[in-house]
Structures are given as C-alpha cells and as structure tokens.
Design a protein around this motif. Structure first.
Motif, short mmCIF file in Angstrom:
data_model
loop_
_atom_site.label_atom_id
_atom_site.label_comp_id
_atom_site.label_asym_id
_atom_site.label_seq_id
_atom_site.Cartn_x
_atom_site.Cartn_y
_atom_site.Cartn_z
N VAL A 102 0.85 -1.19 0.00
CA VAL A 102 0.00 0.00 0.00
C VAL A 102 0.88 1.24 0.00
O VAL A 102 1.81 1.36 0.80
CB VAL A 102 -0.92 0.02 1.23
CG1 VAL A 102 -1.74 1.28 1.27
CG2 VAL A 102 -1.81 -1.20 1.21
N THR A 103 0.62 2.15 -0.95
CA THR A 103 1.45 3.35 -1.04
C THR A 103 1.17 4.31 0.10
O THR A 103 2.08 4.83 0.72
CB THR A 103 1.18 4.08 -2.37
OG1 THR A 103 0.98 3.11 -3.39
CG2 THR A 103 2.33 5.00 -2.71
N SER A 104 -0.09 4.57 0.33
CA SER A 104 -0.41 5.45 1.44
C SER A 104 -1.73 5.02 2.05
O SER A 104 -2.59 4.46 1.37
CB SER A 104 -0.50 6.90 0.97
OG SER A 104 -1.71 7.12 0.30
N ILE A 132 -10.56 2.85 -1.96
CA ILE A 132 -9.21 2.54 -2.43
C ILE A 132 -9.03 3.21 -3.78
O ILE A 132 -9.87 3.07 -4.67
CB ILE A 132 -9.02 1.02 -2.56
CG1 ILE A 132 -9.07 0.39 -1.17
CG2 ILE A 132 -7.70 0.71 -3.24
CD1 ILE A 132 -8.93 -1.11 -1.19
N GLU A 133 -7.96 3.97 -3.90
CA GLU A 133 -7.66 4.59 -5.19
C GLU A 133 -6.44 3.90 -5.76
O GLU A 133 -5.40 3.80 -5.12
CB GLU A 133 -7.39 6.08 -5.01
CG GLU A 133 -8.66 6.88 -4.84
CD GLU A 133 -8.40 8.36 -4.71
OE1 GLU A 133 -7.22 8.76 -4.78
OE2 GLU A 133 -9.37 9.11 -4.54
N GLN A 134 -6.58 3.46 -6.97
CA GLN A 134 -5.46 2.76 -7.59
C GLN A 134 -5.16 3.39 -8.94
O GLN A 134 -6.04 3.58 -9.76
CB GLN A 134 -5.80 1.28 -7.77
CG GLN A 134 -4.61 0.46 -8.19
CD GLN A 134 -4.86 -1.02 -8.05
OE1 GLN A 134 -6.00 -1.44 -7.96
NE2 GLN A 134 -3.79 -1.80 -8.03
N SER A 135 -3.90 3.75 -9.13
CA SER A 135 -3.49 4.19 -10.46
C SER A 135 -2.07 3.69 -10.66
O SER A 135 -1.15 4.14 -10.00
CB SER A 135 -3.57 5.71 -10.58
OG SER A 135 -2.75 6.30 -9.60
N ASP A 185 -3.73 3.73 -2.91
CA ASP A 185 -4.04 4.57 -1.76
C ASP A 185 -5.27 4.04 -1.04
O ASP A 185 -6.32 3.84 -1.65
CB ASP A 185 -4.33 6.02 -2.23
CG ASP A 185 -3.08 6.69 -2.73
OD1 ASP A 185 -1.99 6.35 -2.24
OD2 ASP A 185 -3.20 7.55 -3.61
N PHE A 186 -5.13 3.85 0.25
CA PHE A 186 -6.27 3.51 1.10
C PHE A 186 -6.68 4.79 1.81
O PHE A 186 -5.87 5.38 2.52
CB PHE A 186 -5.88 2.47 2.14
CG PHE A 186 -5.79 1.07 1.61
CD1 PHE A 186 -5.57 0.84 0.26
CD2 PHE A 186 -5.92 -0.02 2.45
CE1 PHE A 186 -5.48 -0.44 -0.24
CE2 PHE A 186 -5.84 -1.31 1.96
CZ PHE A 186 -5.61 -1.54 0.62
N ILE A 187 -7.93 5.20 1.65
CA ILE A 187 -8.32 6.50 2.17
C ILE A 187 -9.62 6.40 2.97
O ILE A 187 -10.61 5.83 2.50
CB ILE A 187 -8.51 7.51 1.02
CG1 ILE A 187 -7.20 7.69 0.27
CG2 ILE A 187 -9.00 8.85 1.56
CD1 ILE A 187 -7.34 8.46 -1.00
#
Lengths: 543, 523
Positions: free
Chosen positions: A85-87, A209-212, A217-219
């Motif tokens: 997980v990036t952030s 979850i935002e994925q690119s 990113d887990f927000i």
C-alpha cells in the motif's frame, strides 16, 4: 469578472463572521454603538452574498451547485500491516457546497442573524464579548449548512453549542445558568450520538481505495459526496459482504449496522429538533435566553436538526427512512398535537411560543414522513417559514417584555392601544403561525399535509386536528395580549424604535413574499430532489 | 550468575547514546552541590532556571539522536541496543523522552512562577533539582529493553516523586499525601515485581526481546501463570497510571502535593507508566494474541481486553466521580483518571490489519494531554495565589480580574472536554477513529458518553469564570512571567493542534515504525 464564479464565494460567506469577530475583538469594549454597527454590517454581508447566490442558482438550474474543497487535515496511518500500500490515510476536508436544500437554509440563517443583530439592543453588559460569541455562532450555523464533510459539519455543530452556552449563560434572564447547562448537556448528548454515527460511517462508507498504476491509496474520508457515492455504489467496499470479498471485509456495513446508524442519526438530530420526549431543554432556552438569541435559536438552530435529518438520515439511508415513515409520521403527530395542546394551556407568552415551535416541527416531521417530493418540499418550506415566523414572534416578545417587564398572559392586555405597530405585527405573525393563506406558514402546512395525504391519509386527517388547535392557541394568546382592557401602567409604553421595527418589517415582508410566491423556494428545492433523492431511491429502494 | 541476566560493561559509545540521561544526571549532581555551597542570600530561583536549562539541554541531545536515527537511513531492525539490549535507543523512546523533558521543563517553569507564594515549601531548590532524577527515571522507563532496567527507572521516578510530594513540609496535608503515596506506590511496585517474576519464571529471561519467542512456547502449558503475571503487572502499572479502580490515591496525593508536582505526577509519571505498558505488551502479549499470527491464542487477547476494560472503568469512574468535586486539584486528578482511560485505549487496542496507528494516536493524545493539563494546573497556581485556596469558587469572576488568563483557561477546558477547536478534539477523534476501525464500538460509545458527562464539571469552571461575579474586590490578578509563559505556550500549542493536527501526526508517523521502534531485537 463574475464574482460568483471566480471568487470562493461560499468560503467568503463562511469567513465573514470570523473576520467580523476579529474586528469586534479589536474595537474598544466600551463603544457599544461601534460594536453593534460592526455586528450588523458583518451579518449583512453573508445575507447579501447568499441572496446573490440565490439569484444565480435559480438561473443556473441544471448545472450542479457550488462547491469548494481543500484538504484540511491529512492524517497518515500506519501501513506496516498492509503490504504493497502506497499510502494509508484519514482525510478531513474543508469541503463546502450548496444545493437546493442548503441554500434556503443559508439564506434563512443569514437573514435571521442579521435581524437578530439589529435587535440586539437589549444587551446591557459586556457588549464586546456578546458580539464576539454572536458572530462565532453565525459562523457555526453557516458552517453547518455549508459543510460537505462530516467532521467540518460536526465541528461547526459543536461551535454553535459552545457559543450558545455562553450567550445563554451570560446574557440570559434569571435562570440563565440552569438553562445554559441543560442546553449544553442535552445538545452534548445529541452531538455525542451523532459523533458515534459519523465515526462508524467514515470507517465503513467513508473508506475507499484509489489505484493508479503502482500507486495504491487507502483513504478514509468524511466527504459527503464520497459517502453518498459509496453508499449507492454496489461495488464500493461498504456494500460488499465479507463472503463476496472471499473472507474478510472490515468495511462492510450490514443491515443491522445500517439500521443502527439510521436510528442514531435520527435520535441525535431529533434531540436538536426537538422530537417529543427530548424537548424539555428547548423550553428553558426559549424562556431564559436573551431575545435576539432566542430568535436565532428558534429560527435557525432547531432547523439544524431538521437539516441533518434530511441530509444524513434520509439521503444516506432512504430504505430505512422509507420503512420508518410511519414512525416518523406518528412522532410528528405527537409533536404537533402535544405542542398545540400544551401551548393552549400555557400562561406565559414565551412558553406558548416555545410549545408552538414543538408543534410546528411536528409538521416538518409529517412532511418528511410523507416520503414523496411534495411532502419533502413542504417539510423544508415549513422549516424556512417557521424560522421566519418564530424569529418575528420572539423578537416581538422580547420587545414587549422590555416595556411590560412580563410575558405572563393574565397580566397583559390591550397593548394595541399604546403600541399599535407592535401589536399589529404580533397579530400578523400569529396569523402566519396558524397558517393563514397568503402567508408562508400556510404553504408549509399545505404541502406537508398534501404529501402525507398521498401516503398516509389517516394520519393526515388526524393532523388537521392539530391545525385547528394551532388556530385556537395562537388566537387566544395574541388576542389576549393586544385587545381587551389595558393595565394603566402600560399606557405610557412607547411603540417600537426604528432598530426594532426594521427587522420586524423585513421578516414580515419575507413571510408575505413566500406566502404569495412559494415557487421562489420550491423551485430550488425541486431541483435538488431531482438530483439527489431520485437516483438514491432508484438504486437503493428499488425505484 | 542468574540465567538470562548478563552483565556487560558500559562503553564510551554507549555513553554517547545515553547522553541525555547522563547529562541530566550531571546537572542534577551539580545543582545539589550548588544548593549546598551557595550562600543563603542567593535566590534559589537561579537553581530553578538552571534546572530548566538542563532539561532543555537534554532535550537537545534527544533531538540530535532523533534526527541522527532518522537521517541514517537505517534498515528496519537496526536499533541501537545497549548493554545487551537492556537499554534501547529508538524513536519510540526518543519521542517519549522529548515529551517527558518538555513536560518536566514546563513543570519547572510553573514551579518558578509559583514557588514563592507557597509558604509551606521550606527548601525551594529541592523542588527544582529533584525533578531531574524523576525525569531520568521516566526516560529510562521509555528506553528500557528489559524488565530490570524498567524497574530501576520506575523506582527512580517513584522514590523521587515521594519526596517531591512531601516538599510542603509545613503542611500536614502534604505529609499525609506523601505517606499515602509511599504506601500505595510500594504496593504498586510490589505488584509489578511480582508480575515480572512470573514472566521471568515462565520464560527464563528478563529481556523483552526474548519474550517474543519464549512466551508462545509456554503459553499452552502454563496459561494460569501467564494470566497471573500479566494481570499483576497491569494492576501495578494501573496504580501508577491512576486508572480506575486503582485511582483512589490520586485525588489525595494531588491535593497535598505542591501544584507543580501534581502536574508532574499527572503528566510525566503517568505518561512513563503508560509508555512502559505499551512497550512491554507489544513485546510480549502481542505475540500470544491473535495479532501475532498462528491461530487464536487467547492469553494475549485477554490481556488486551483487560486493558480496555480498565480504560472503560477509568473513563466512567473518573468522570462520574468528578461531577460532585469542588476542589480543583482533586477535580483535575479525577480528570486525569478519565484521561488515563483514553490513553489506555490505543494501547489496549491490539494492532490489526486495518488499524495499526495505535502508537501515533497514543503519542498525539499524550502531547495534547500534557499541554492542557499543565496549562490548567498553571492557571490553578495563579488562582490559588489570588484566592488563597484551591476551591472551584476561586475561579468566580475570573473574567473580570484576568480576562486573558480566563481565555486561556477556556482553551484548556475545551480541549479537556474534547470540543473543537482544540487539540483535545482531534486527539479524541483519532482514538475514536482507531477504536471504530478496530470494531470496538462499545468502547467508542463509552468514550463519547464519558466526554459528555465531563462537560458538566468542566463547564462548571467556565460558569464560575464568566457567569459569576467575584466575591472579593475586583483587583486585577497578576500572573508571574514564568507562569505566563507556561500558560501561553500550552494554550497556543493546544489551539495550533486544534487547527493543524495533521502536522504532528505526519511527523510522528514519518519517524516511527512498529518493527523498528517499538519491538526489541527484531532484525
């Protein structure tokens, strides 16, 4: 250059009272007139800007409303337990927005506050502190109606409670400290219940979850738009069961949790409204708080509960709301009849009006319970209309009290002779409250009950009883005050001064205006229901 | 030689890593001698200023170490472990040492501003320089990597505290408080030692790093002994933390002690005990709980549950007991009990997959708690000087007599009550968010409810300050410069954390990792 599109107009509306607060703090504390003028000017700016917004909003129907966003607090969470997980973060946004539901309430807030600022001549001590808290209260109220983030909403909500505590406790009447305490505890419980609901909401519906590419990113976000989107999106984490995820999904909101949240929200906002068994605190506030603050309390603060019910209860949980429509209707009916009956028995004019507020909020609940567009329009119309009417009536009561030193009905009478203007105003306000056609009160009641007739005709029939009772108690108390034999001591009393007359005239003018042109309000509302409630109903309640 | 305990000599590089503690010790010795040698007519306040300077100097060493560790680009597990891993210098320890040093420095400043008014204190210099060994004790507790070191730190802190509480020699209340504290503190130490002995018996080691592997091996064979060990340990620390039902001593002791010492007990002493619990449990109980992996292992889970129950009890007992309290120091003591409950929540919530920010929540709350509690105590010293007592009614009409001080007090009260815009609001919010994401909804409810109950007594102070007029003549209250500095530093920081809480959380998260900075000997 267009001010409305190029400037962050909502933020300016929100920041004006805070800027005014700074100005007030810098002014010398003995200059009452300067402070009063500063407060009036400060409150007029949001009024002006929100009216500008209104003019533009009506023109621009079909385009989405205004929104302004910035990240306020971004809290990084520990992600050592999550691989790849990036952030992982929790975001509180400064997100403000306006739509057909909040715009009328923002205007109502700005209008009632400005009029209350005019009427604040009753303040006899500690002017500087009074206006400082007053403006903070306005900022909080505007924040509640503008906020599009759960936590921004909550913080604004709490700010109003803190400001009100000081305003009641310092500048109120004899039992002010008790009233302030009771206000604080009841509203504290209400907001605590809300906070529990909000936190659970953010931890379920607020997760995304935002994925690119490689970035994952887990927000957690409290943004209202995100929440509403996730709630309606069947592929969002909140709507996926653990089985569907092949094991564990800690973000799933089950049926039981949905119901719990809905009930928590309804109770939290219901205390604010107030719904029948939770109403005792507001009676004390109405009796003990200073007149201009009662105007705001009855005119705006009660509406925050109603607004929250619609925004968070109905919009986010339409299924549950629909299933609970009968419960809401019954609660509304109880409020309506109980308030009206007790109002009929009260000997104090303030108490009559306080119970009348409970009764009128019952009509709001009935409109809400109708659960169709016309009922909801009626409910919101009732909010605005009652906000204006009760502000006018409490302003009048305050002005009468200053002259007669009492609000006991048996001691009053015949005031029309010495104070014809104010008595006329009282009569007009009373007629508006009992729902005379041509005044705004009528439209609110009519639309609400019309909506209810469609879905629950029997309950609507019972509600008519309340309308009759309303007429009875309003006429009884208004006529007792204005006509009949006059006590000699009131013969020398002077009629309204200009600073008192201006807000009375303005409020009455708006009441008449809305009564004659209800579409001024219903149009903006219609637009919002189209965009907000229909898609939600279509996807979640199955059409 | 006992098995598992080895003795290693202290080397020069080791001393460099222990610079903050050694520096403070040197300053302490210097000040003791200075107090003896300086002629009577030299004001003892100069010793107070040197104490503050010493604390700030030590904080400078800690900051240097902190930056050095962060900048070294070290791998996870590259922790500085001295003396056979009995002393650990990692970021968890560094962060907490900073908190303790800042707290002690603020307390010393507060003492500088208020010691002159307290006629019961005969030896002013002692009030200052005895804070130093107490702070060293707290720092050792934060840094200890084995139970013996921990116990030494604890005793250093405790014994110095007993003396500090008794410093008002002319007051019988102070003597009573000190006696109570000695007895209760002794019981607490006994409990802790007893619990430790069980853990040592089970694992054959006092090193926290060894528990990780040793405890799971023996858990299935000796669960009862393990429960006994952990529960005695927790009960002992709960006394130090003043968590209900082990809190009854706190109001008496806080009331009798000099006000700065009460603040020290409320913040540093409590914080050090909490830090020790956090460190011990995550190196031991964590690995015999579900969080350690390898199936359900109940002992660890029950230990964590016990902490949560303790937290809930502390919150409810602290707030309800404070409702009828009119003595300000007792009230703040009970508020400290409730806050101990909040602080226990992130410790008692185990790490889960979706929630492992416990430590940053804990440190954030501890910092906010430090600011608002020391601030409130500092205001109290001003009030008690003006009123001659420490009752709630001393605050009456404060708005007229000291408008700015009462404004600062409002900030502290909002923060204590968890209302916006203040650090306390976000501190509670983060812990609530953590509890909710760990699905401990019952705890969320208790936290929120106890906050609401607390409005009642916190706002009673507001009522006195703003809604009552003063009974005494309305002369302005003077605030001495050091006290003023404490009040405004605390109030400013509390508001700043209420507006920009993200910055501090960001910073903590940037320098702290669980594997590198909390667990010991995990390479």
């Amino acid at each position: 250059m267009n001010i409305l599109s190029d400037w962050p107009i909502l933020s300016i509306i929100l920041a004006t009272p805070l800027a005014g607060l700074l100005v007030v703090l810098l002014l010398p504390s003995r200059r009452n007139r300067w402070l009063h003028a500063a407060a009036i000017i400060t409150t007029l700016i949001p009024l002006l800007l929100s009216c500008l917004l209104y003019s533009d909003f009506v023109n621009l129907q079909g385009v989405s409303g205004y929104e302004e966003q910035a990240t306020w607090v971004e809290v990084p969470l520990n992600k050592e337990t999550l691989e790849g997980v990036t952030s992982y973060k929790f975001i509180i946004q400064y997100a403000v927005g306006i739509d057909g539901l909040s715009l009328p309430l923002v205007i109502l807030t700005a209008l009632v506050t400005a009029m209350a600022a005019f009427a604040s001549i009753h303040v006899k001590k500690r002017w500087k502190a009074f206006y400082a808290w007053f403006l903070l209260l306005e900022a909080g109220m505007l924040g509640v109606f503008l906020a599009r983030d759960l936590f921004l909403f909550f913080i604004s909500f709490e700010l109003t409670i803190i400001a009100m505590y000081f305003l009641i406790g310092i500048w109120g009447y004899f039992n002010r400290e008790r009233a302030a305490n009771q206000f604080l505890i009841y509203n504290g419980i209400g907001s605590a219940v809300l906070l529990i609901a909000f936190i659970i909401l953010v931890n379920t519906a607020g997760f995304r979850i935002e994925q690119s590419g490689n970035v994952l990113d887990f927000i957690y976000s409290g943004n209202y738009a995100d929440l509403a989107k996730n709630m309606t999106d069947p592929t969002a984490w909140v709507n996926l069961t653990s089985e569907a995820m092949g094991g564990l999904n800690p973000f799933h909101m089950g049926d039981a949790m949905q119901w719990t949240l809905f009930v928590l929200l309804m109770v939290g906002f219901g205390i604010k409204l107030p719904i029948f068994p939770f109403h005792t605190w507001m009676l004390k506030v109405h009796t003990e708080a200073p007149p201009s603050i009662v105007m705001i309390h009855s005119g705006v603060l009660l509406k925050m509960g109603a607004y929250g019910m619609i925004r968070f209860g109905i919009y986010l949980f339409p299924e549950q709301a629909k299933a609970w429509a009968v419960v809401l209707a019954v609660l509304g009916l109880v409020n309506l009849l109980y308030g009206a009956l007790i109002a009929f028995r009260q000997k104090d004019l303030k108490q009559v009006l306080a119970y009348s507020s409970i009764s009128h909020m019952g009509i709001f609940l009935l409109g809400l319970a109708a659960f169709n567009e016309i009922g909801l329009q009626g409910a919101v119309f009732q909010l605005v209309s009652h906000g204006l009417i009760s502000a006018l009536l409490f302003l009048l009561v305050g002005s009468f009290y200053e002259r007669t030193k009492t609000t006991e009905l048996p001691l009053l009478g015949g005031l029309a002779r010495s104070m014809p203007f104010m008595s006329g105003m009282l009569l007009a306000g009373g007629l508006a409250a009992l729902g005379l056609p041509g005044l705004s009160g009528f439209i609110g009641e009519l639309l609400s009950l019309l909506g209810l007739f469609e879905s629950h005709p029997w309950l609507a029939g019972l509600a008519l009883l309340g309308i009759i009772l309303t007429a009875a108690y309003v006429l009884r108390s208004v006529l007792k005050v204005t006509f009949g034999p006059m006590d000699e001591q009131y013969a020398a009393a002077k009629d309204a001064r200009l600073v008192e007359a201006v807000p009375m005239i303005v409020l009455l003018a708006v009441i008449i205006l809305l009564g004659c042109y209800p579409s001024m309000l219903t149009d903006t509302l219609h637009y919002s229901y189209e965009t907000l409630i229909h898609p939600i109903l279509a996807t979640r309640a199955g059409g | 030689m006992y098995e598992g305990v080895s003795f290693l000599p202290l080397t020069w590089p080791d001393m460099l890593y222990m610079a903050p503690e050694l520096f403070l010790a040197a300053v302490f010795l210097l000040l003791v001698v200075a107090d003896l040698l300086l002629p009577q007519k030299v004001s003892r306040l100069s010793i107070g200023w040197m104490t503050v300077a010493g604390l700030l100097g030590a904080a400078g060493f800690v900051v240097y170490r902190l930056i050095d560790l962060q900048g070294s680009g070290r791998e996870v597990g590259q922790v500085i472990e001295l003396l056979g891993a009995s002393y650990v210098v990692d970021q968890f320890a560094n962060l907490l040492k900073l908190v303790f040093l800042a707290g002690t420095a603020l307390v010393a400043l507060m003492a500088l501003g208020s010691v002159k008014q307290d006629k019961d204190i005969t030896d002013r210099a002692e009030l200052f320089y005895l804070l130093l060994p107490a702070a060293i004790g707290a720092m050792i507790m934060a840094s200890s990597g084995n139970l013996v070191t921990l116990y030494i730190g604890l005793e250093l802190l405790s014994i110095t505290s007993y003396v500090l509480v008794a410093l008002r020699r002319r007051s019988s209340k102070s003597a009573e408080a000190a006696f109570k504290y000695v007895v209760i503190g002794g019981i607490s130490s006994a409990f802790i030692l007893f619990g430790m002995s069980y853990l040592y018996g089970l694992t054959g080691s006092v090193d926290l790093g060894d528990f990780r592997t040793a405890l799971p091996e023996v858990m299935t064979s000796y669960p009862a002994l393990m429960y006994a060990g952990f529960f005695f340990l927790i009960a002992g620390f709960a006394i130090k933390i003043a968590a209900a039902p082990f809190h009854a001593w706190a109001p008496d002791v806080y009331q009798g002690a000099p006000t700065p010492v009460s603040a020290f007990l409320a913040v540093v002493s409590k914080g050090a005990a909490l830090a020790a619990v956090l460190r011990i449990l995550y190196n031991s109980a964590f690995f015999i709980s579900g969080g350690g992996g390898g199936g359900v292992k109940p002992v660890g889970n029950d230990v964590y549950l016990a902490l949560l129950v303790l937290a809930a009890a502390a919150m409810l007992a602290g707030t309800t007991a404070a409702l009828r309290q009119r003595q300000m120091k007792r009230l703040l003591a009970l508020s400290g009990v409730a806050n101990a409950g909040y602080l226990l929540v992130p410790i008692g919530l185990n790490f889960t997959t979706v929630h492992s920010s416990n430590v940053s929540e804990f440190i954030f709350y501890l910092i906010v708690y430090l600011l608002m509690t020391i601030g409130a105590f500092a205001v109290l010293t001003v009030i008690s000087q003006a009123a001659g007592h420490e009752e709630l009614k001393g605050f009456s009409g404060l708005y007229y007599r000291a408008p700015w001080t009462s404004a600062a007090m409002v900030v502290f009260i909002l923060s204590l009550a968890g209302l916006p815009v203040s650090g306390g609001f976000f501190a509670k919010l983060f812990i609530l968010m953590g509890a909710a994401s760990a699905k401990a909804y019952w705890l969320v409810a208790i936290m929120v409810i106890s906050s609401v109950i607390s409005y009642y007594f916190y706002f009673a102070i507001v009522r006195q300050m703003f809604m009552r007029s003063s009974s005494e003549e309305e002369s302005e209250i003077r605030v001495s410069a050091p006290t003023g500095i404490v009040i405004w530093l605390c109030a400013g920081a509390t508001v700043a954390l209420g507006l920009m809480p993200g910055l501090l959380m960001d910073w903590i998260q940037a320098i702290f990792t669980i594997r590198g900075d909390l667990l010991i000997g995990l390479g």
